[in-house]
Every structure is written in C-alpha cells, then in structure tokens.
Design a protein around this motif. Structure first.
Motif, PDB file in Angstrom:
ATOM      1  N   VAL A 144       1.103  -1.436  -0.024  1.00  0.00           N
ATOM      2  CA  VAL A 144       0.197   0.069   0.406  1.00  0.00           C
ATOM      3  C   VAL A 144       0.725   1.207   0.344  1.00  0.00           C
ATOM      4  O   VAL A 144       2.160   0.740   0.389  1.00  0.00           O
ATOM      5  CB  VAL A 144      -1.067  -0.235   1.024  1.00  0.00           C
ATOM      6  CG1 VAL A 144      -1.942  -0.791   1.231  1.00  0.00           C
ATOM      7  CG2 VAL A 144      -0.424  -0.424   2.294  1.00  0.00           C
ATOM      8  N   VAL A 145       0.474   1.815  -0.796  1.00  0.00           N
ATOM      9  CA  VAL A 145       1.196   3.924  -0.340  1.00  0.00           C
ATOM     10  C   VAL A 145      -0.345   4.456   0.183  1.00  0.00           C
ATOM     11  O   VAL A 145      -0.986   4.632   0.702  1.00  0.00           O
ATOM     12  CB  VAL A 145       0.970   4.568  -1.915  1.00  0.00           C
ATOM     13  CG1 VAL A 145       1.221   5.915  -1.947  1.00  0.00           C
ATOM     14  CG2 VAL A 145       1.369   4.060  -2.408  1.00  0.00           C
ATOM     15  N   LEU A 146       0.552   5.446   1.875  1.00  0.00           N
ATOM     16  CA  LEU A 146      -0.170   5.634   2.382  1.00  0.00           C
ATOM     17  C   LEU A 146       0.679   6.918   3.217  1.00  0.00           C
ATOM     18  O   LEU A 146       1.963   7.151   2.721  1.00  0.00           O
ATOM     19  CB  LEU A 146      -0.370   4.909   3.571  1.00  0.00           C
ATOM     20  CG  LEU A 146       1.608   4.236   4.878  1.00  0.00           C
ATOM     21  CD1 LEU A 146       1.987   4.790   6.242  1.00  0.00           C
ATOM     22  CD2 LEU A 146       1.562   2.799   4.392  1.00  0.00           C
ATOM     23  N   ARG A 147       0.173   7.902   3.738  1.00  0.00           N
ATOM     24  CA  ARG A 147       0.850   8.962   3.966  1.00  0.00           C
ATOM     25  C   ARG A 147       0.912   8.452   5.862  1.00  0.00           C
ATOM     26  O   ARG A 147       0.657   8.275   7.004  1.00  0.00           O
ATOM     27  CB  ARG A 147      -0.439  10.611   5.127  1.00  0.00           C
ATOM     28  CG  ARG A 147      -0.508  10.533   3.653  1.00  0.00           C
ATOM     29  CD  ARG A 147      -1.773  12.169   3.702  1.00  0.00           C
ATOM     30  NE  ARG A 147      -2.339  12.276   2.400  1.00  0.00           N
ATOM     31  CZ  ARG A 147      -0.964  13.333   1.408  1.00  0.00           C
ATOM     32  NH1 ARG A 147      -0.417  13.225   0.670  1.00  0.00           N
ATOM     33  NH2 ARG A 147      -2.354  13.739  -0.338  1.00  0.00           N
ATOM     34  N   HIS A 148       2.465   8.741   5.932  1.00  0.00           N
ATOM     35  CA  HIS A 148       3.190   9.242   7.832  1.00  0.00           C
ATOM     36  C   HIS A 148       2.474   9.611   8.154  1.00  0.00           C
ATOM     37  O   HIS A 148       2.109  10.736   7.708  1.00  0.00           O
ATOM     38  CB  HIS A 148       4.849   9.428   6.847  1.00  0.00           C
ATOM     39  CG  HIS A 148       5.502   9.054   7.858  1.00  0.00           C
ATOM     40  ND1 HIS A 148       5.798   9.562   9.452  1.00  0.00           N
ATOM     41  CD2 HIS A 148       6.638   8.816   8.310  1.00  0.00           C
ATOM     42  CE1 HIS A 148       6.318   9.086  10.177  1.00  0.00           C
ATOM     43  NE2 HIS A 148       6.403   8.249   9.474  1.00  0.00           N
ATOM     44  N   PRO A 149       2.045   8.808   8.911  1.00  0.00           N
ATOM     45  CA  PRO A 149       1.187   9.308   9.829  1.00  0.00           C
ATOM     46  C   PRO A 149       2.061  10.375  10.948  1.00  0.00           C
ATOM     47  O   PRO A 149       0.802  11.765  11.818  1.00  0.00           O
ATOM     48  CB  PRO A 149       0.950   8.266  10.967  1.00  0.00           C
ATOM     49  CG  PRO A 149       1.508   7.084  10.613  1.00  0.00           C
ATOM     50  CD  PRO A 149       2.461   7.892   9.538  1.00  0.00           C
TER      51      PRO A 149
END
Length: 140
Positions: free
Chosen positions: A45-50
């Motif tokens: 998956v591609v995600l925004r760093h928290p």
C-alpha cells in the motif's frame, strides 16, 4: 516515495525510493497504484506517514487492528519507519493499493539481447496481497 497522481483518479504511478521493501521492491521501481481500492492483509500500500503527512511511503499492510492498519516493510534489516515506530496507521491515511511493479531498464552501455530479454521477463510483475508475507511479518 514520489507520488505522481492524486487521490481523485482511479489509477496513478508512484516511484519507490529507499530499501524498506527489498526484496519485493527496489529503489527506482515504478508502481501502478489504485486509489481507494480495498486493502487486504498482505497488500502493498501507499500511505501518508502519520507524523509527516506530506511524506508518502510504501509498506505492506500486515493486519487490521483497532484504529487502522499495522504496516511493515519487507526488509527486516532496514530500520526505516513503519508501524513499529508510529503504531497503527489510520484508515484515511492509506491512499492506494499497488497493482503492478515495473522495474526500470538498468543503466549502462550496450547490453546483450539475452540480458534485455531477461529484464523484459522480470520487469513487469503483478503485486497481489501476499498472506504468507503478512503472517511472516506479523511474527517479527
């Protein structure tokens, strides 16, 4: 990871940077991603760093937990950020699921026909949810 599409589109391209997903993905690999696709355990998956939401990262969704997804890199020797550093990633920060990996043509001068054919066979690979990777990573 450099994003080349916006969330509003169905599909987009992304470029991998760094070693956190070796051996599955290498620095410089391109990904065809699908935005808004359902996430399954074992999916890349591609995600925004928290903690740095302008930073996009590629990880494997290991399991769903209360509050979101537990994500890890495939490379056990790499110490870049994943859920062991920042915990569960909220569902809304998981942007896309990787569908295909395209490995770029290696840099260099003249290459033999055999080398080019070998690259062509291995360059394009589908990325499916890998439940065995999910189990292996959960054990880490």
């Amino acid at each position: 990871m450099v994003d080349r599409a916006r969330r509003g589109g169905q599909f987009g391209l992304a470029e991998v940077s760094g070693p956190s997903m070796v051996p599955t993905l290498l620095h410089g690999d391109r990904l065809l991603v699908r935005y808004g696709a359902p996430v399954r355990p074992g999916a890349v998956v591609v995600l925004r760093h928290p903690f740095q939401q302008d930073l996009l990262v590629v990880k494997r969704a290991v399991e769903r937990r209360p509050g979101g997804w537990w994500v890890l890199g495939d490379n056990p020797y790499n110490e870049t950020g994943d859920s062991t550093d920042y915990g569960t990633v909220p569902e809304e920060l998981v942007l896309a699921t990787a569908v295909l990996r395209l490995r770029p043509l290696p840099a260099g001068g003249q290459r033999s026909l055999r080398a080019r054919l070998s690259w062509a066979v291995s360059a394009l690979r589908p990325l499916r949810a890998d439940s065995s990777a999910s189990r292996r990573l959960r054990a880490r």
